[in-house]
Every structure is written in structure tokens, then in C-alpha cells.
Design an enzyme around this catalytic site. Structure first.
Site, PDB file in Angstrom:
ATOM      1  N   THR A  87       0.015  -7.380  -4.300  1.00 34.24           N
ATOM      2  CA  THR A  87       0.435  -6.187  -5.024  1.00 34.24           C
ATOM      3  C   THR A  87      -0.449  -6.005  -6.253  1.00 34.24           C
ATOM      4  O   THR A  87      -1.296  -6.846  -6.547  1.00 34.24           O
ATOM      5  CB  THR A  87       1.930  -6.292  -5.401  1.00 34.24           C
TER       6      THR A  87
ATOM      7  N   HIS B 214       0.833  -1.209   0.000  1.00 30.83           N
ATOM      8  CA  HIS B 214       0.000   0.000   0.000  1.00 30.83           C
ATOM      9  C   HIS B 214       0.863   1.251   0.000  1.00 30.83           C
ATOM     10  O   HIS B 214       1.967   1.259   0.526  1.00 30.83           O
ATOM     11  CB  HIS B 214      -0.881   0.040   1.253  1.00 30.83           C
TER      12      HIS B 214
ATOM     13  N   GLU C 284      -6.587  -1.234  -6.021  1.00 29.46           N
ATOM     14  CA  GLU C 284      -7.559  -0.370  -5.352  1.00 29.46           C
ATOM     15  C   GLU C 284      -7.224   1.083  -5.666  1.00 29.46           C
ATOM     16  O   GLU C 284      -6.057   1.475  -5.693  1.00 29.46           O
ATOM     17  CB  GLU C 284      -7.514  -0.597  -3.830  1.00 29.46           C
TER      18      GLU C 284
END
Length: 318
Positions: free
Chosen positions: A71, A38, A105
Site C-alpha cells: 500500500t 490499487h 505510483e
């Protein structure tokens, strides 16, 4: 043999402390570890987000554990860069590294300024990226023009063995589709019937390799404390996947989760002060057919969880 792993949450803990935590987890008897990649945490209360790839080099070098990372190649990362990073870790630490390439995301990918694609486009982009990564790990010179563009790329440090590409899938449809390319499956805790369907969607369509489960849990000496830890740290992670995939910042997650309560939290996190209850939940997952469980204690102070579960939970699962 059953593998019980430790989830290292970069979103919640500084990389320096997390390195100490994963060493402690190894000393306590955890068999493996994983993390997510992230740049943005899920909440401003979490407040961290170390670079997973740098951290993985240090963690692999200072423990003997096997590590994985979730990932997202295709937007924030060019797939050749991911292939290069993964190959380097695999060459230095043979057989100890795997990665789970997913469709991503918005919270992490929006930083490029590119438009956030629809799920079907993201899925196609992922599959093109996987093809590129596999060819590069085979030592090919790769040129590819599609949703990702690659021009005459080659990795000179070819990994042997190659790192496994494990499919992260929450829905049955994603699990079915991943069976075409993945070396294994990883998902997150859901109701047992839904997990059974996800596993079947993968296996019934030819999915091979291990099945792993990331388990979000909250434990404390008292039930009230366990609930409070979960609400403080993980209430922003209680939404349907399509919602979580599309929100852009930690502030957005905090805004939409402001009124999340205990009932909704318990649908996403196994909350109990009883280690026996946690053993029951974890054994149920193993009985469904999962080969590896990665335990994610959603609090920021990991030592009490690690030491308690090492003494009261792990021995009962082996």
C-alpha cells in the site's frame, strides 16, 4: 520453514472471484497470501480493481492464511487512515496481517489532484508516514507537521501484536534506506545477481526480519499459451520502476506497451509450460536467501494454475 504464498491480483480479477481463488489456494496447500492496493489496473485488458482493505477483512475471516498488502500512505491515503485500517485487521486477526508501505505510483495517487512528487520527496513522505503509523500503533496521540500533517490523532484499538511493516524495494538503494525502518523486505523477481544485491543492500545495513519475493509467472499446458497469457495480461508491467511509477492511467500503460514482445516479457515474467522449470526458478530464489515466495500467475483464470502447482511444484519446494 519455507512459505509459499499466493498473490491475489485485484487488478486482474473481481474481488468476489478472487475470494474464491484464495480459498482454493488455501485448500490446495498454499501457506499464505498477499495482494496490492490499487484503484487503477495496469491495463484496460485487466479490467478490475477491488478495494483491498475491504477484501482483506473477508479473506482473513474466511481462511486461516496470513495476509499482507502493498500500500502507499501519504497521498491517496492519510497515514492515520492506513494505521487505523491496519490496526483493526491486526486486532481481529492477531499475528495474521502485515503491510508493505511504499512510496506509491502515480496511477493510483493522481486521483487526489495533487502534484505527483519526485522520487526523493515521495521517499521522505513515506518515511514520515511510517513514523506516524508506528507511533499510532504504539497507542500515542500523534501530532506531526511535515510532508504529511497529523493533528492529535489516536487509535483506540491498539494492536497487539502490531502488524509488521515490510519494505517493498526493487532497487538496491531503496533496500538500503528501508533497513532503517522496516520489519522485513519484499521485492519482485529480477535476475539472480540483482536480487542478491538487493538482499545484501538490506541485510548489510542492518535490515531485520524476513525476506519475501513476489514472483510473476505464466504457465499453461503449452509454451505458446503461456506466452500469450503473459503478453495479454502483463506486457504493460515490463518497464523500469521509474517509468511504471510515473504513468497515470491504464490507457497510458496500454499505449506504451503496445509493441512489447516475448523477449521483453520474459525479462519480467517467468514463462514456461514446464512445471519443472518453474521449480528450478523458485528453488534458485530460495537458495538466494528468501524466506517466503508469493506466486503470481499473471493469467485471470487461477484454478488450473493453483491445482497444477499444488500437485507438481509446491511439494518439490518443501
Amino acid at each position: 520453514m519455507t512459505v509459499i504464498g499466493f498473490h491475489a491480483s485485484h487488478e486482474q480479477i473481481s474481488p468476489a472471484q478472487l475470494l474464491k481463488d484464495v480459498k482454493l489456494a488455501e485448500e490446495a496447500g498454499f501457506d499464505a497470501a498477499m495482494c496490492s492496493d490499487h484503484i487503477e489496473p495496469w491495463s484496460e485488458r485487466q479490467g478490475h480493481s477491488g478495494f483491498a482493505w475491504s477484501w482483506l477483512g473477508a479473506a482473513l475471516a474466511t481462511t486461516t492464511l496470513r495476509f499482507g498488502v502493498v500500500t502507499a500512505p501519504g497521498q491517496r491515503y492519510h497515514p492515520a487512515i492506513i494505521a487505523h485500517a491496519a490496526a483493526t485487521l491486526a486486532v481481529m486477526f492477531p499475528g495474521r496481517f502485515w503491510m508493505a508501505p511504499g512510496s506509491g505510483e502515480n496511477s493510483n495517487e493522481h486521483i487526489t489532484g495533487d502534484a505527483w512528487p519526485s522520487k526523493d520527496v515521495r521517499q521522505q513522505r513515506l518515511e514520515e508516514s511510517v513514523e506516524v503509523i508506528r507511533r499510532l500503533h504504539d497507542g500515542e496521540e500523534v501530532t506531526h507537521r511535515g510532508l504529511v500533517t497529523v493533528e492529535h490523532a489516536r487509535i483506540w484499538e491498539v494492536p497487539d501484536p502490531k502488524p509488521e511493516l515490510i519494505a517493498p524495494a526493487i532497487s538496491v538503494e531503496t533496500a538500503r534506506r528501508a533497513a532503517r525502518w522496516a520489519d522485513g523486505l519484499i521485492t519482485v523477481n529480477q535476475p539472480p545477481e540483482q536480487l542478491r544485491k538487493v538482499l545484501a543492500g538490506y541485510r548489510d545495513n542492518g535490515g531485520r526480519g524476513k525476506a519475501a519475493l513476489q514472483v510473476h509467472l505464466s504457465w499453461a499446458p503449452s509454451e505458446e499459451a503461456a506466452v500469450n497469457i503473459g503478453l495479454d495480461q502483463w506486457r504493460s508491467n515490463t518497464f523500469a520502476p521509474h517509468v511504471a511509477a510515473d504513468l497515470a492511467t491504464a490507457g497510458h500503460f496500454d499505449a506504451v506497451s503496445e509493441h512489447v514482445g516475448e523477449d521483453q516479457l520474459r525479462k519480467a515474467v517467468n514463462v514456461s509450460a514446464s512445471t519443472g522449470r518453474h521449480v528450478e526458478w523458485l528453488q534458485e530464489y530460495l537458495d538466494l536467501g528468501f524466506d517466503e515466495l508469493y506466486l503470481h500467475f499473471v493469467g485471470q483464470e487461477q484454478r488450473p494454475f493453483i491445482e497444477t502447482f499444488a500437485g507438481e511444484v509446491l511439494p518439490k519446494l518443501r
